[in-house]
Design a protein around this motif. Structure first.
Motif, PDB file in Angstrom:
ATOM      1  N   ALA A  19     -86.138 -34.885  76.329  1.00  0.00           N
ATOM      2  CA  ALA A  19     -86.044 -33.553  76.103  1.00  0.00           C
ATOM      3  C   ALA A  19     -85.246 -32.439  77.506  1.00  0.00           C
ATOM      4  O   ALA A  19     -84.919 -31.900  77.731  1.00  0.00           O
ATOM      5  N   LYS A  20     -86.463 -33.322  78.755  1.00  0.00           N
ATOM      6  CA  LYS A  20     -85.654 -32.432  79.826  1.00  0.00           C
ATOM      7  C   LYS A  20     -84.568 -32.744  80.775  1.00  0.00           C
ATOM      8  O   LYS A  20     -83.748 -31.869  81.190  1.00  0.00           O
TER       9      LYS A  20
ATOM     10  N   TYR B 262     -89.333 -41.815  84.427  1.00  0.00           N
ATOM     11  CA  TYR B 262     -90.402 -42.041  85.350  1.00  0.00           C
ATOM     12  C   TYR B 262     -90.532 -40.668  85.627  1.00  0.00           C
ATOM     13  O   TYR B 262     -90.972 -39.518  86.349  1.00  0.00           O
ATOM     14  N   LYS B 263     -89.266 -40.607  86.706  1.00  0.00           N
ATOM     15  CA  LYS B 263     -89.010 -39.474  87.903  1.00  0.00           C
ATOM     16  C   LYS B 263     -89.365 -38.031  86.940  1.00  0.00           C
ATOM     17  O   LYS B 263     -89.466 -36.689  87.076  1.00  0.00           O
ATOM     18  N   LEU B 264     -88.457 -38.343  85.760  1.00  0.00           N
ATOM     19  CA  LEU B 264     -88.574 -36.694  84.804  1.00  0.00           C
ATOM     20  C   LEU B 264     -90.120 -36.552  84.211  1.00  0.00           C
ATOM     21  O   LEU B 264     -90.050 -34.829  83.753  1.00  0.00           O
ATOM     22  N   SER B 265     -90.961 -37.404  84.317  1.00  0.00           N
ATOM     23  CA  SER B 265     -91.844 -37.583  83.784  1.00  0.00           C
ATOM     24  C   SER B 265     -92.844 -36.025  84.087  1.00  0.00           C
ATOM     25  O   SER B 265     -93.674 -34.886  83.601  1.00  0.00           O
ATOM     26  N   SER B 266     -92.708 -36.138  85.770  1.00  0.00           N
ATOM     27  CA  SER B 266     -93.496 -35.555  86.910  1.00  0.00           C
ATOM     28  C   SER B 266     -92.818 -34.112  87.204  1.00  0.00           C
ATOM     29  O   SER B 266     -93.293 -33.965  87.565  1.00  0.00           O
TER      30      SER B 266
ATOM     31  N   GLY C 172     -89.454 -22.372  83.566  1.00  0.00           N
ATOM     32  CA  GLY C 172     -88.813 -22.034  82.699  1.00  0.00           C
ATOM     33  C   GLY C 172     -88.533 -23.297  81.330  1.00  0.00           C
ATOM     34  O   GLY C 172     -87.901 -23.872  80.463  1.00  0.00           O
ATOM     35  N   LEU C 173     -88.760 -23.781  82.186  1.00  0.00           N
ATOM     36  CA  LEU C 173     -88.410 -25.955  81.460  1.00  0.00           C
ATOM     37  C   LEU C 173     -90.068 -25.766  80.763  1.00  0.00           C
ATOM     38  O   LEU C 173     -90.852 -26.407  81.328  1.00  0.00           O
ATOM     39  N   LYS C 174     -89.678 -25.677  79.693  1.00  0.00           N
ATOM     40  CA  LYS C 174     -90.606 -26.090  78.127  1.00  0.00           C
ATOM     41  C   LYS C 174     -90.027 -26.843  77.297  1.00  0.00           C
ATOM     42  O   LYS C 174     -88.545 -26.944  76.404  1.00  0.00           O
ATOM     43  N   THR C 175     -90.854 -28.788  76.868  1.00  0.00           N
ATOM     44  CA  THR C 175     -90.701 -29.559  76.352  1.00  0.00           C
ATOM     45  C   THR C 175     -91.787 -29.582  75.389  1.00  0.00           C
ATOM     46  O   THR C 175     -91.698 -30.364  75.211  1.00  0.00           O
ATOM     47  N   SER C 176     -93.118 -28.921  74.769  1.00  0.00           N
ATOM     48  CA  SER C 176     -93.286 -29.578  74.512  1.00  0.00           C
ATOM     49  C   SER C 176     -93.086 -29.732  73.405  1.00  0.00           C
ATOM     50  O   SER C 176     -91.988 -29.157  71.883  1.00  0.00           O
TER      51      SER C 176
END
Length: 216
Positions: free
Chosen positions: A143-144, A161-165, A170-174
């Motif tokens: 999603a990110k 892995y890079k995107l996980s942290s 404003g970036l919302k991916t719940s």
């Protein structure tokens, strides 16, 4: 379809693949000591569901934090009534999770659920085993990637892995945010239930494969 049209992309190959969508509910948010008291998984061949599991794991020293209980709706009596031998459930799950022909899909799995599975293993005297990540997709990371207009890179696991942290204002991916984005009809009171979250993750994944060039 020729190679230059991306015949290896998951959007074109998913009907031939097996997926396992899973989620855990845990004692707390501690990555190193918390154990899952609930674990659910949904197995699909393509986008067709072939089995669902919603299991409770009995630990006689379980200590669910007040925050975790509030968020997940943990009820001790229900837990006591439904909980099973965690070794038995782990054996069943592992037959799917560690099968290299299965693509494992979780939401925020790289930052949380993968640790909880291995805490579960350690609690039973087993060594940690993260090999299921070799055939894995984290829909939170994807999603990110989509929202940031990034291209899929290989190896995908390294990129995830890079995107996980990665955090950006404003970036919302719940799951809640993505459900609204895709127009799913959801019962928000059911979020943070392992089976419900697994089902929402399944729906999100089959939207995402049309929005980026995943090839898994």
């Amino acid at each position: 379809m020729s190679n230059n049209l991306g015949e290896n992309l998951t959007r074109y190959t998913y009907k031939k693949k097996t997926f396992c969508f899973s989620d855990s509910e845990t004692e707390s948010l501690n990555l190193f000591y918390s154990r899952p008291w609930s674990f659910a998984w949904i197995t699909c061949h393509g986008d067709q569901i072939i089995e669902k599991h919603n299991r409770f794991l009995w630990f006689n020293d379980l200590k669910v934090s007040a925050d975790a209980a509030r968020i997940t709706g943990f009820n001790f009596q229900e837990y006591k009534d439904k909980a099973e031998d965690p070794a038995k459930v782990l054996k069943e799950l592992s037959e799917r999770l560690y099968d290299p022909s299965t693509i494992n899909v979780m939401h925020n799995g790289l930052s949380f659920d993968a640790y909880q599975i291995n805490n579960w293993r350690r609690s039973l005297g087993l060594k940690p085993d993260y090999s299921f990540l070799n055939h894995f997709v984290d829909t939170n990371c994807v999603a990110k990637l989509i929202k940031l207009n990034m291209q899929v890179q290989e190896p995908l696991l390294n990129q995830m892995y890079k995107l996980s942290s990665f955090v950006q204002k404003g970036l919302k991916t719940s799951l809640t945010t993505l459900s609204k984005q895709y127009g799913f009809e959801v019962d928000e009171s059911q979020f943070h239930g392992a089976l419900y979250d697994s089902e929402i993750t399944r729906q999100i994944f089959f939207k995402q494969i049309w929005e980026c060039e995943l090839a898994i």
